[in-house]
Write a protein that holds these residues in place. Structure first.
Motif, PDB file in Angstrom:
ATOM      1  N   CYS A  26      42.789  47.959  16.296  1.00  0.00           N
ATOM      2  CA  CYS A  26      43.857  48.170  17.327  1.00  0.00           C
ATOM      3  C   CYS A  26      44.808  46.845  17.499  1.00  0.00           C
ATOM      4  O   CYS A  26      45.904  46.911  17.881  1.00  0.00           O
ATOM      5  CB  CYS A  26      43.513  48.746  18.538  1.00  0.00           C
ATOM      6  N   CYS A  85      36.663  50.361  22.396  1.00  0.00           N
ATOM      7  CA  CYS A  85      38.244  50.354  22.490  1.00  0.00           C
ATOM      8  C   CYS A  85      38.709  51.284  23.454  1.00  0.00           C
ATOM      9  O   CYS A  85      38.483  52.463  23.262  1.00  0.00           O
ATOM     10  CB  CYS A  85      38.639  50.393  21.014  1.00  0.00           C
ATOM     11  N   CYS A 140      41.180  53.531  20.813  1.00  0.00           N
ATOM     12  CA  CYS A 140      40.578  54.601  19.830  1.00  0.00           C
ATOM     13  C   CYS A 140      39.302  55.021  20.279  1.00  0.00           C
ATOM     14  O   CYS A 140      38.859  56.009  19.426  1.00  0.00           O
ATOM     15  CB  CYS A 140      41.026  54.016  18.460  1.00  0.00           C
ATOM     16  N   CYS A 184      39.728  47.214  19.972  1.00  0.00           N
ATOM     17  CA  CYS A 184      38.887  47.012  18.558  1.00  0.00           C
ATOM     18  C   CYS A 184      39.775  46.185  17.681  1.00  0.00           C
ATOM     19  O   CYS A 184      41.028  45.990  17.735  1.00  0.00           O
ATOM     20  CB  CYS A 184      38.313  48.092  18.042  1.00  0.00           C
TER      21      CYS A 184
HETATM   22 ZN   LIG Z   1      40.648  50.806  18.741  1.00  0.00          ZN
END
Ligand SMILES: [Zn+2]
Ligand SMILES: [Zn+2]
Length: 125
Positions: A95, A11, A14, A92
């Motif tokens: 998120c 991701c 994050c 991801c």
């Molecule tokens: Zn993420």
């Protein structure tokens, strides 16, 4: 004999794994590309209009390594639904926000969500 080969795309918000892409060269089942870790698991025998081949898998893996997510999304918008086409970045499942499912005549139509930059798009159909 080739063994299963896989890699993970992280991701861009994050850093957690967004999806794991695996190539399964099982001749009797046909060559398939699997995706796990994002909205459950999917398995595809075709990407866009191309049959899954070792060459296609190498191309996908190299594009991911180079961070060319626009090109990946261009190969198959559905399989690479976790890539925001406006950010050209992968996110991801945590998120993507406001994830919801739409139905067409009572049947599953598609899953949509909003990326951390506020772009709403189809994640799966
Ligand atoms: Zn993420
Ligand atoms: Zn975005």
């Amino acid at each position: 004999v080739t063994r299963e080969d896989q890699f993970t795309i992280c991701c861009s918000a994050c850093g957690k794994p967004a999806a794991t892409i695996g190539f399964t060269p099982e001749a009797q089942l046909g060559l398939t590309l699997g995706r796990s870790g994002f909205l459950g698991s999917v398995s595809a025998a075709v990407l866009g209009r191309e049959d899954i081949t070792p060459e296609l898998f190498s191309r996908v893996r190299n594009l991911a390594k180079d961070g060319d997510f626009a090109a990946l999304a261009g190969i198959d918008r559905d399989f690479f639904g976790f890539i925001c086409v406006r950010c050209t970045a992968p996110y991801c499942g945590d998120c993507w926000k406001d994830v919801y499912v739409t139905f067409d005549d009572g049947f599953y139509d598609e899953t949509r969500g909003t990326c951390p930059q506020g772009h709403e798009q189809m994640l799966d159909d």
